[in-house]
Design an enzyme around this catalytic site. Structure first.
Site, mmCIF file in Angstrom:
data_model
loop_
_atom_site.group_PDB
_atom_site.id
_atom_site.type_symbol
_atom_site.label_atom_id
_atom_site.label_comp_id
_atom_site.label_asym_id
_atom_site.label_seq_id
_atom_site.Cartn_x
_atom_site.Cartn_y
_atom_site.Cartn_z
ATOM 1 N N LYS A 1 47.483 80.659 71.910
ATOM 2 C CA LYS A 1 48.808 80.301 72.404
ATOM 3 C C LYS A 1 49.249 79.009 71.714
ATOM 4 O O LYS A 1 48.456 78.063 71.595
ATOM 5 C CB LYS A 1 48.700 80.112 73.920
ATOM 6 C CG LYS A 1 49.984 79.870 74.680
ATOM 7 C CD LYS A 1 49.642 79.853 76.167
ATOM 8 C CE LYS A 1 50.857 79.655 77.060
ATOM 9 N NZ LYS A 1 50.488 79.734 78.493
ATOM 10 N N SER B 1 53.391 82.698 80.885
ATOM 11 C CA SER B 1 53.865 82.155 79.626
ATOM 12 C C SER B 1 52.953 82.471 78.448
ATOM 13 O O SER B 1 53.300 82.197 77.300
ATOM 14 C CB SER B 1 54.026 80.642 79.740
ATOM 15 O OG SER B 1 52.769 80.005 79.928
ATOM 16 N N SER C 1 50.346 82.260 84.515
ATOM 17 C CA SER C 1 50.665 82.487 83.104
ATOM 18 C C SER C 1 49.622 83.263 82.315
ATOM 19 O O SER C 1 49.842 83.565 81.153
ATOM 20 C CB SER C 1 50.947 81.153 82.407
ATOM 21 O OG SER C 1 52.185 80.643 82.814
#
Length: 557
Positions: A195, A267, A291
Site C-alpha cells: 500500500k 482503504s 481498511s
C-alpha cells in the site's frame, strides 16, 4: 464602596455556574456564528462554508461527549495511551529478538502448471515450492506478475508506482541465492506489493493524495525492509483512498475485479484488488477502522488484521497512532501466516513503540485441532436480518461439522462508537499542517465525510473529551477481556458492531471469503482472536478454508 475586582469576578463566575446549572437540558444549536467565535480561541480561520460543513459532525461529537459523561470512571482509571519515557537510544538497546515461527504443514508435491497463466492464482506456499525446487525462477515469476499488473491496471486502477527495476534486481538476487543453496524461506523470490503509505527508498510515497503526490521519503518502511530480508520481491506500490480512506485517490477509483464498475472499498484498495485479480500473490495493507477487512470483502480475498503493535509501522503514514495496524492480504489464511511470520521475525522495532509492548513473537499453530479450540459466535448479530445471513450461517454449519463447539457470546455493553472520534482527533493532529495551510483543498473528495471536513471538525474536539474517550477505551478493553475469558476465537458477521470495538481494543481479525451475493459479488465472514494469538486464529481459519473452496474462487478478467 467600590467592589474589589476579584470579588466581582468571583460573583460573575458564581452567576455563570448557576446559569449553567439552570440551563435547559436541550443543548443550543451549533451555528456558524458560534463556531466562528469558537475558532478564534484556537487561532483558526476556516471559511463560513467550511464551518457550516462541520456542524453535522460536531453535533455527533457532542452526543458522544454526553454519552461518555454518563460513564462511571473512577479517578484511578488511566487513559488507553501509554507513555514511554525511553529515548530511541535506550529502546534500541532493549529490542527483543525474533526467531523461527515454527513448523508449517506439508504442502505435498507442487508441479508447474501446463498453462502458465494458472500461476496467477497459485498460493504463496505453492509458488514458494516451485521456486525452492527450481521449477521456475524468481525472475520468470516476477516478469509474469509485472506483465499482469501492467495489463489489468488500466481496468482496476490498483497501482500508483511500479518498482520494476528494483523487482528485477531483487529477483536476480533471489535466484542466485537459491541456486547457491542459501534458501531464506517460503517468501524467497515471491513478488508482492505494498500500500502506498509505506515508504520505499528511491520511490514516491504519495499516500494517495494530491498534496503528497511528489513526496519521496528516503527510507524503507519496516514492512518493506523485513520482506526484503525474507527474500520477497517488491513489484509495485499500490493504491489507497486519499490519506487511507475509501478507494478514491488522486488518479481514479480503484475497482474490484469481480465487477469493474464498482469500487474495491478501502482503504487498502489496491492491495485487495491486485491480489484478487491474480496480479500479485500477496500485498500489505493497513487497518485503522476496517481498511483491511472491508476491501477483502469487496474483492474476495483473505485479509489479516494482526494484533495492534504486532507489526512495525515504522515508515508508514500515521493516521491514528493508537489504532493503526499493518497486515497482509493474500489468497489464504496459510499465506497470511507466512507473511506475518516474516514481518515479525526480527522481533520488536524501536522505531515503533507499539511493538515493544508485544509479549511474544508470532508462532504457527497449524497443528492445533479445531476441535480443541473454544470458539464463540456473536449470536445476537447472527440472529438479525442482513443480506449475507445465509452465507454466514453456512460457515457456522461447516465449523460444527468439523467438530467445533460454538458457544454463544455477547459483546460488551459499552459501545465503541462513542469513542470513535479518538481516530479523527489523532488524524487531525497528524495532518495539522495540511489543514491549516489550506492544502486540503487539493484533495479530490470534499464532502462532509471526507478528510478535509473531518479534520476541520476534529479541531473542535476538546482535549478533556479526547482523554475521557481514552479512559472509556480502557474500560472497553477490560470488558472485552472479561467477555473473551476462556475463548480462543469467535465468529462474527464482517460488518457487525464488533468491527469498531475490536479496532479500539486491538484484537486480531481475519476476513475469509464465504460465498457470493445474488449479484455475483464476494462476501466474507470474520474470525476474531485473542490478543497476540494469531496462531490459533489462523489455524481455525485454515481449517475452515481446507473444508471449503471459496478462497480458491477468482474473477474472470
Amino acid at each position: 464602596m467600590k467592589t474589589p475586582l476579584p470579588t466581582l469576578l468571583l460573583g460573575t463566575a458564581c452567576f455563570a455556574a448557576g446559569a449553567l446549572v439552570a440551563r435547559p437540558t436541550a443543548p443550543d444549536e451549533i451555528t456558524v456564528p458560534l463556531l466562528r467565535a469558537a475558532q478564534q480561541l484556537m487561532g483558526l480561520s476556516f471559511t463560513d462554508a467550511q464551518l457550516d460543513s462541520t456542524r453535522g459532525n460536531l453535533s455527533g461529537y457532542r452526543a458522544n461527549y454526553e454519552a461518555l459523561r454518563k460513564l462511571e470512571m473512577p479517578n484511578s482509571l488511566a487513559p488507553a495511551v501509554v507513555f514511554d519515557p525511553r529515548p530511541l537510544r535506550l529502546r534500541l538497546a532493549q529490542v527483543s529478538g525474533g526467531g523461527s515461527a515454527g513448523r508449517l504443514p506439508d504442502t505435498g508435491k507442487v508441479k508447474l502448471p501446463a498453462n502458465r497463466d494458472d500461476l496467477a492464482f497459485y498460493t504463496v506456499r505453492q509458488l514458494g515450492e516451485l521456486l525452492r525446487t527450481k521449477q521456475i525462477s524468481s525472475e520468470e515469476l516476477t516478469t509474469f506478475f509485472l506483465a499482469r499488473l501492467k495489463k489489468y491496471n488500466p481496468k482496476l486502477h490498483c497501482v500508483i508506482t511500479f518498482t520494476e527495476d528494483l523487482a528485477h534486481q531483487q529477483a536476480r538476487q533471489a535466484d542466485a541465492e537459491i541456486k547457491a543453496g542459501k534458501y531464506r524461506g517460503p517468501l524467497h523470490g515471491i513478488p508482492f506489493g505494498v500500500k502506498d503509505l509505506f515508504s520505499a527508498k528511491g520511490y514516491k510515497t504519495t499516500w494517495g493524495a494530491v498534496p503528497y503526490k511528489e513526496q519521496v521519503l528516503d527510507e524503507d518502511a519496516a514492512v518493506v525492509q523485513r520482506l526484503r530480508e525474507a527474500g520477497a520481491v517488491l513489484c509495485a506500490k499500490l493504491t489507497l483512498g486519499e490519506l487511507a480512506q475509501g478507494d478514491v485517490w488522486f488518479g481514479e477509483k480503484t475497482r474490484t475485479p469481480w465487477d469493474v464498475t464498482k469500487g474495491s472499498s478501502g482503504s487498502s484498495a489496491g492491495s485487495a484488488s491486485a491480489v484478487a485479480a491474480g496480479l500479485l500473490p500477496f500485498a500489505i495493507g493497513t487497518e485503522t477502522l476496517g481498511s483491511i477487512l472491508s476491501p477483502s470483502t469487496a474483492c474476495g480475498v483473505t485479509g489479516l488484521r494482526p494484533t495492534y503493535g504486532r507489526v512495525s509501522r515504522a515508515g508508514a503514514m500515521a493516521l491514528s497512532w493508537t489504532m493503526d495496524k499493518a497486515g497482509p492480504l493474500a489468497r489464504s489464511a496459510e499465506d497470511c501466516a507466512l507473511v506475518l511470520a516474516a514481518l515479525t521475525a526480527a522481533g520488536s522495532d524501536a522505531r515503533d513503540p507499539a511493538t515493544l509492548l508485544a509479549p511474544n513473537r508470532f508462532e504457527y499453530a497449524f497443528g492445533t485441532s479445531p476441535k480443541k479450540l473454544r470458539v464463540g459466535y456473536i449470536k445476537k448479530a447472527f440472529d438479525q436480518d442482513y443480506p449475507t445471513k445465509a452465507n454466514d450461517q453456512a460457515v457456522l454449519d461447516v465449523l460444527r461439522q468439523l467438530g467445533v463447539e460454538l458457544v454463544p457470546l455477547e459483546m460488551p455493553a459499552l459501545s465503541g462508537n462513542i469513542m470513535r472520534f479518538v481516530l479523527t482527533a489523532e488524524g487531525a493532529a497528524a495532518f495539522d499542517d495540511l489543514t491549516r495551510s489550506g492544502r486540503d483543498g487539493q484533495m479530490v473528495l470534499q464532502n462532509r465525510f471526507a478528510w478535509p471536513n473531518t479534520f476541520r471538525s476534529s479541531r473542535f474536539v476538546p482535549a478533556v473529551e479526547y482523554i475521557q474517550a481514552q479512559r472509556a477505551r480502557s474500560l472497553l478493553i477490560e470488558q472485552m477481556d472479561e467477555k473473551l475469558k476462556g475463548f480462543d476465537c469467535y465468529i462474527t458477521p464482517t460488518f457487525s458492531a464488533t468491527l469498531v470495538t475490536t479496532n479500539l481494543t486491538g484484537h486480531p481479525a481475519i476476513a475469509l471469503p464465504n460465498g457470493f451475493t445474488a449479484a455475483g459479488l464476494p462476501t466474507t465472514i470474520t474470525f476474531v482472536g485473542q490478543l497476540y494469538e494469531e496462531g490459533k486464529l489462523l489455524a481455525l481459519a485454515k481449517a475452515y478454508q481446507d473444508a471449503t473452496a471459496f478462497d480458491e474462487k477468482h474473477p474472470a478478467l
